[in-house]
Scaffold this motif. Structure first.
Motif, PDB file in Angstrom:
ATOM      1  N   LYS A   1      -6.142   5.873  -6.915  1.00  0.00           N
ATOM      2  CA  LYS A   1      -6.753   6.013  -5.591  1.00  0.00           C
ATOM      3  C   LYS A   1      -7.590   4.803  -5.210  1.00  0.00           C
ATOM      4  O   LYS A   1      -7.588   4.377  -4.047  1.00  0.00           O
ATOM      5  CB  LYS A   1      -7.601   7.277  -5.550  1.00  0.00           C
ATOM      6  CG  LYS A   1      -6.788   8.556  -5.687  1.00  0.00           C
ATOM      7  CD  LYS A   1      -7.688   9.787  -5.568  1.00  0.00           C
ATOM      8  CE  LYS A   1      -6.855  11.065  -5.681  1.00  0.00           C
ATOM      9  NZ  LYS A   1      -7.699  12.286  -5.562  1.00  0.00           N
ATOM     10  N   GLU A   2      -8.315   4.255  -6.206  1.00  0.00           N
ATOM     11  CA  GLU A   2      -9.140   3.087  -5.906  1.00  0.00           C
ATOM     12  C   GLU A   2      -8.274   1.893  -5.505  1.00  0.00           C
ATOM     13  O   GLU A   2      -8.608   1.150  -4.582  1.00  0.00           O
ATOM     14  CB  GLU A   2     -10.002   2.728  -7.119  1.00  0.00           C
ATOM     15  CG  GLU A   2     -11.054   3.754  -7.450  1.00  0.00           C
ATOM     16  CD  GLU A   2     -12.065   3.888  -6.315  1.00  0.00           C
ATOM     17  OE1 GLU A   2     -12.340   2.865  -5.647  1.00  0.00           O
ATOM     18  OE2 GLU A   2     -12.544   5.009  -6.086  1.00  0.00           O
ATOM     19  N   ARG A   3      -7.167   1.753  -6.215  1.00  0.00           N
ATOM     20  CA  ARG A   3      -6.254   0.647  -5.889  1.00  0.00           C
ATOM     21  C   ARG A   3      -5.623   0.843  -4.514  1.00  0.00           C
ATOM     22  O   ARG A   3      -5.499  -0.097  -3.729  1.00  0.00           O
ATOM     23  CB  ARG A   3      -5.170   0.556  -6.963  1.00  0.00           C
ATOM     24  CG  ARG A   3      -4.196  -0.593  -6.779  1.00  0.00           C
ATOM     25  CD  ARG A   3      -3.191  -0.637  -7.917  1.00  0.00           C
ATOM     26  NE  ARG A   3      -2.206  -1.670  -7.720  1.00  0.00           N
ATOM     27  CZ  ARG A   3      -2.381  -2.951  -8.037  1.00  0.00           C
ATOM     28  NH1 ARG A   3      -3.535  -3.352  -8.542  1.00  0.00           N
ATOM     29  NH2 ARG A   3      -1.418  -3.831  -7.830  1.00  0.00           N
TER      30      ARG A   3
ATOM     31  N   LYS B   1      -6.894   2.520  -2.061  1.00  0.00           N
ATOM     32  CA  LYS B   1      -7.953   2.329  -1.081  1.00  0.00           C
ATOM     33  C   LYS B   1      -8.178   0.844  -0.812  1.00  0.00           C
ATOM     34  O   LYS B   1      -8.342   0.413   0.351  1.00  0.00           O
ATOM     35  CB  LYS B   1      -9.235   2.968  -1.587  1.00  0.00           C
ATOM     36  CG  LYS B   1     -10.390   2.914  -0.592  1.00  0.00           C
ATOM     37  CD  LYS B   1     -11.610   3.630  -1.147  1.00  0.00           C
ATOM     38  CE  LYS B   1     -12.762   3.568  -0.139  1.00  0.00           C
ATOM     39  NZ  LYS B   1     -13.977   4.270  -0.656  1.00  0.00           N
ATOM     40  N   ALA B   2      -8.158   0.041  -1.888  1.00  0.00           N
ATOM     41  CA  ALA B   2      -8.341  -1.409  -1.726  1.00  0.00           C
ATOM     42  C   ALA B   2      -7.175  -2.021  -0.962  1.00  0.00           C
ATOM     43  O   ALA B   2      -7.370  -2.900  -0.104  1.00  0.00           O
ATOM     44  CB  ALA B   2      -8.490  -2.064  -3.096  1.00  0.00           C
TER      45      ALA B   2
ATOM     46  N   LYS C   1      -5.515  -3.205   6.440  1.00  0.00           N
ATOM     47  CA  LYS C   1      -6.236  -3.023   7.692  1.00  0.00           C
ATOM     48  C   LYS C   1      -6.865  -4.327   8.155  1.00  0.00           C
ATOM     49  O   LYS C   1      -6.843  -4.660   9.350  1.00  0.00           O
ATOM     50  CB  LYS C   1      -7.320  -1.958   7.502  1.00  0.00           C
ATOM     51  CG  LYS C   1      -8.056  -1.595   8.777  1.00  0.00           C
ATOM     52  CD  LYS C   1      -9.054  -0.472   8.525  1.00  0.00           C
ATOM     53  CE  LYS C   1      -9.787  -0.099   9.813  1.00  0.00           C
ATOM     54  NZ  LYS C   1     -10.770   0.994   9.596  1.00  0.00           N
TER      55      LYS C   1
ATOM     56  N   ALA D   1       0.827  -1.205   0.000  1.00  0.00           N
ATOM     57  CA  ALA D   1       0.000   0.000   0.000  1.00  0.00           C
ATOM     58  C   ALA D   1       0.863   1.259   0.000  1.00  0.00           C
ATOM     59  O   ALA D   1       0.584   2.233  -0.732  1.00  0.00           O
ATOM     60  CB  ALA D   1      -0.923  -0.013   1.217  1.00  0.00           C
TER      61      ALA D   1
ATOM     62  N   ASP E   1      -5.239  -0.443   1.192  1.00  0.00           N
ATOM     63  CA  ASP E   1      -5.327  -0.009   2.598  1.00  0.00           C
ATOM     64  C   ASP E   1      -6.344  -0.855   3.359  1.00  0.00           C
ATOM     65  O   ASP E   1      -6.113  -1.230   4.520  1.00  0.00           O
ATOM     66  CB  ASP E   1      -5.721   1.462   2.661  1.00  0.00           C
ATOM     67  CG  ASP E   1      -4.566   2.386   2.283  1.00  0.00           C
ATOM     68  OD1 ASP E   1      -3.407   1.930   2.363  1.00  0.00           O
ATOM     69  OD2 ASP E   1      -4.827   3.540   1.906  1.00  0.00           O
ATOM     70  N   ALA E   2      -7.446  -1.150   2.706  1.00  0.00           N
ATOM     71  CA  ALA E   2      -8.461  -1.991   3.349  1.00  0.00           C
ATOM     72  C   ALA E   2      -7.932  -3.396   3.592  1.00  0.00           C
ATOM     73  O   ALA E   2      -8.185  -4.006   4.646  1.00  0.00           O
ATOM     74  CB  ALA E   2      -9.723  -2.035   2.469  1.00  0.00           C
TER      75      ALA E   2
ATOM     76  N   ARG F   1       1.118   4.054  -3.008  1.00  0.00           N
ATOM     77  CA  ARG F   1       0.820   5.446  -2.687  1.00  0.00           C
ATOM     78  C   ARG F   1       1.942   6.380  -3.141  1.00  0.00           C
ATOM     79  O   ARG F   1       1.717   7.568  -3.394  1.00  0.00           O
ATOM     80  CB  ARG F   1       0.597   5.572  -1.175  1.00  0.00           C
ATOM     81  CG  ARG F   1      -0.005   6.905  -0.754  1.00  0.00           C
ATOM     82  CD  ARG F   1      -0.259   6.950   0.744  1.00  0.00           C
ATOM     83  NE  ARG F   1      -1.310   6.027   1.132  1.00  0.00           N
ATOM     84  CZ  ARG F   1      -1.110   4.873   1.774  1.00  0.00           C
ATOM     85  NH1 ARG F   1       0.127   4.518   2.092  1.00  0.00           N
ATOM     86  NH2 ARG F   1      -2.121   4.082   2.095  1.00  0.00           N
TER      87      ARG F   1
END
Length: 779
Positions: free
Chosen positions: A318-320, A322-323, A329, A307, A325-326, A311
């Protein structure tokens, strides 16, 4: 094992008859346990008698009490007397033969007769175990009777769990119950009521004790116990990793929670089979969870790196991001969940069982803790977990202490963990030194020395601690001496290397030394410094002992006396231990050249060379160090000659004629070199009683039976006998007179030296008579 106290012995004399006349002393233990009812194991009362569960003294099977003998009011007739005498002779014959069969003993306890069954036990037990596993059914039969693949069994079980969760948990619990030796089972309703687990386990224990068990699988003799342990823990390991891979561990946490309730409750049971088996299972599950935690930690770190990398790209999706990061997490949550499981299982099982009354359970805990620290150091490599190892270093059980030392060695060998072990080392270093120097068991002491050697390599050992361990080179146990020799050899090499640096390095020293051939031992060599430091170390440690190395206590006619020991003194034993780890001791002729070197005669030659002058000054020996190295030389030379002679005479190794001839030539050359070295040593050290005695003990090597076939050169032997005679006449100490006399007598055993020896002895006798006539006043 049982949990209820055994009934006391009957007071009548009949039941108090002892099985033998030996005095039995009950060992002192740290813990007191109460055996459970139904156990057939023999127990000891305070008076030392062996009793069964009914409180009766255990007697041999052929014992007949007075109550069982027939009573008769009439006097026996002549025929009855003959029959009684015949029976008496037969009984005496039986009585005298049976003790011979009772020689094997286990753990100090008297073993009762019935020898035939014991010899057939291994084959019989293996067949019964297979049948028993088949009858048990379920997971136990699949694992032990059908020998199915564990991964396949775990996959089939997961399907059962998905169809009926309670049934799946019940199968695992029954699997562990059978591993504990219990044939009773739990059902779905038991699993569905977690509040009734304690009462249900109590019922299971009562049913188990009602069957009068004598043993349980994990404590069975032979390989069966290991097979059961590996089978049970191996299947559960596959099962835990399988449900983790399928996310069942995280999506259906009630599964692992139910297992924890059952196994943690069993691990606190008073019944030893239940407690031991549940503890092993729980520790195994925790080990599997550690592997899962390691994988989840690596996955979470990897997801975070991906991630962060995404970044930092120029064209950020951004979508990638975000995925990712999720995903990272989610991986972090899984990691936290597994680490919480580790803490929960550790607190509910290990914290209570590491101090269990059963030493076997404590040992299992230590071994498991070592696995956890290695697998997930981020969780267990801290003072709150390592302290349990430190406390168990003081365990009353030697096998437990040994296991702790093994695990600590395992940890200190991993350099990445040394930093995390520093606080632990500072806290428990004194206890580790005590283990190495004072433990009652030699194998624990020897392994403790290995542990301290690792601490020394990492710079975690104080100089006083090193000296305390170094003194063990004089230990009475050869295993301990051999272990210490590795540490001392390393210390000598480090001191040698440091001194070479002070002298400008090895190359600079070798350039300043005179050039000589490899077979010339009279010229200085850099390796002499190692001999010097060896002598220094042995003298320092010897001076801290109660008596000098060449003195031991003995009992004479007038009471306690002190007398000199023979060739096998403590210096020789230390040298024997050091010979394998210190390769320089394998070349005794180099050591002899060092001892024969006259530093004063060559001082002028090296006066202008600062490096050579410093080397000579550093290599100068004191009188005490000279005597010490003479004892070391004795051991090194004897080892060389006797090892070569043994190779020649050995029938285990087939040697060609050329190989035997080469070995014989080496033996002859070594013997010739030693025969020519002894007179030179006597010439240099003959004025000192202790040194002369040490040299004469070197000459005694030729008296070894393995060297009796060596050819003796008459000229060399004649000169040697003359030198020995001079020592005989020059000293009045038994330390010199005894080996000198033995050398003379040994020379007479050679036929070609018989006349020569007689002449020397006659000349010696004449000198002694003349001296007496000069000392005694004329009559």
């Amino acid at each position: 094992m049982s949990s209820s106290p055994a009934p006391s012995l009957q007071a009548d004399a009949t039941n108090a008859v002892r099985a033998s006349g030996r005095v039995r002393k009950q060992p002192e233990t740290l813990y007191n346990s109460s055996p459970a009812p139904g156990s057939n194991k023999r127990k000891r009362q305070e008076n030392g008698e062996e009793v069964n569960d009914d409180g009766d003294v255990q007697m041999p099977e052929d014992y007949v009490s007075d109550e069982d003998l027939p009573e008769s009011d009439d006097e026996p007739d002549e025929e009855e007397l003959r029959e009684q005498k015949a029976r008496s002779r037969k009984a005496r014959t039986t009585t005298t033969k049976k003790p011979a069969a009772k020689k094997p003993r286990v753990n100090g306890a008297t073993t009762l007769p019935i020898r035939g069954a014991k010899k057939r036990a291994p084959k019989k037990a293996k067949q019964l175990d297979t049948l028993d596993a088949e009858e048990a059914g379920g997971l136990f039969a699949k694992v032990f009777a059908h020998n199915e693949d564990l991964q396949k069994i775990a996959t089939e079980w997961r399907q059962v769990f998905q169809d009926n969760e309670a049934e799946g948990v019940a199968q695992v619990v029954n699997f562990v119950l059978k591993a504990a030796g219990c044939n009773s089972k739990v059902n779905e309703h038991d699993v569905e009521d977690p509040d009734a687990v304690t009462s249900r386990i109590t019922d299971l224990m009562e049913e188990y004790q009602a069957s009068n068990p004598t043993d349980y699988p994990l404590m069975a003799k032979g390989k069966f116990a290991t097979t059961v342990k590996h089978g049970v823990t191996g299947f559960l390991d596959v099962l835990i990793k399988s449900i983790a891979a399928d996310n069942v561990l995280y999506t259906q946490p009630e599964l692992i929670e139910n297992l924890q309730v059952w196994f943690s409750t069993m691990s606190t049971a008073a019944n030893r089979p239940f407690r031991h088996t549940a503890t092993v299972v729980s520790l195994g599950i925790l080990t599997s969870l550690c592997s899962v935690a390691r994988d989840t930690t690596e996955k979470a770190a990897k997801d975070r790196r991906q991630a962060d990398g995404e970044r930092q790209k120029k064209n950020v999706n951004k979508e990638r991001v975000k995925a990712m990061d999720a995903k990272a997490k989610e991986a972090g949550k899984v990691q936290e969940f597994v680490e919480a499981l580790l803490k929960d299982w550790f607190d509910t099982v290990f914290v209570h069982r590491y101090r269990d009354i059963d030493a076997a359970i404590r040992r299992e805990c230590v071994e498991a803790l070592g696995d956890w620290v290695v697998t997930v150091p981020g969780v267990f490599l801290d003072g709150s977990h390592l302290r349990y190892m430190g406390w168990l270093l003081s365990d009353t059980s030697a096998p437990t202490r040994l296991e702790v030392v093994k695990q600590l060695i395992r940890l200190y060998k991993l350099r990445d963990m040394v930093g995390g072990l520093k606080n632990f080392t500072d806290r428990f270093r004194s206890r580790m030194v005590e283990i190495a120097t004072s433990d009652a068991e030699s194998n624990v002491r020897a392994l403790g020395v290995d542990l301290l050697d690792l601490l020394r390599e990492h710079g975690l050992l104080e100089p006083d601690d090193i000296d305390a361990v170094g003194r063990l080179v004089f230990d009475a146990d050869p295993k301990v001496r051999k272990t210490v020799s590795t540490l001392l050899s390393a210390i000598i090499h480090e001191t040698y290397t440091a001194k070479l640096d002070d002298l400008g390095g090895l190359q600079a020293l070798e350039e300043s030394l005179p050039e000589v051939s490899d077979d010339s031992y009279d010229a200085p060599r850099a390796a002499w410094l190692k001999f010097k430091y060896l002598a220094e170390m042995l003298c320092i440690y010897d001076n801290e002992q109660a008596l000098p190395s060449q003195i031991e206590r003995g009992h004479g006619e007038g009471g306690l006396v002190l007398h000199a020991v023979g060739a096998e003194n403590r210096f020789s034993q230390a040298a024997e231990a050091l010979s394998e780890s210190m390769k320089e001791l394998q070349d005794w002729q180099m050591l002899a050249g060092y001892l024969l070197y006259e530093a004063s005669a060559s001082a002028a030659n090296g006066a202008g060379d600062d490096t050579l002058a410093q080397f000579k000054e550093e290599a100068r020996l004191t009188e005490e160090e000279q005597i010490t190295l003479l004892a070391v030389l004795n051991t090194a030379a004897k080892r060389d000659l006797l090892d070569t002679a043994e190779k020649i005479a050995s029938t285990k190794t087939k040697l060609t004629k050329k190989q035997k001839s080469d070995l014989q030539d080496d033996l002859d050359d070594s013997a010739t070199a030693l025969a020519s070295t002894v007179p030179r040593l006597l010439k240099k050290y003959g004025d000192s009683t202790d040194a002369a005695a040490a040299v004469l003990r070197i000459e005694a090597i030729f008296a070894s039976p393995a060297l009796h076939a060596l050819q003796q050169d008459p000229a060399t032997r004649s000169g040697l006998l003359d030198d020995i005679g001079k020592q005989f006449m020059s000293h009045g100490n038994d330390n010199v007179l005894a080996p000198a006399s033995n050398a003379m007598l040994h020379a007479k055993t050679y036929a070609d030296l018989d006349e020569l020896t007689d002449e020397k002895i006659q000349s010696l006798w004449t000198d002694v008579i003349r001296n007496f006539s000069e000392i005694l006043p004329p009559t």
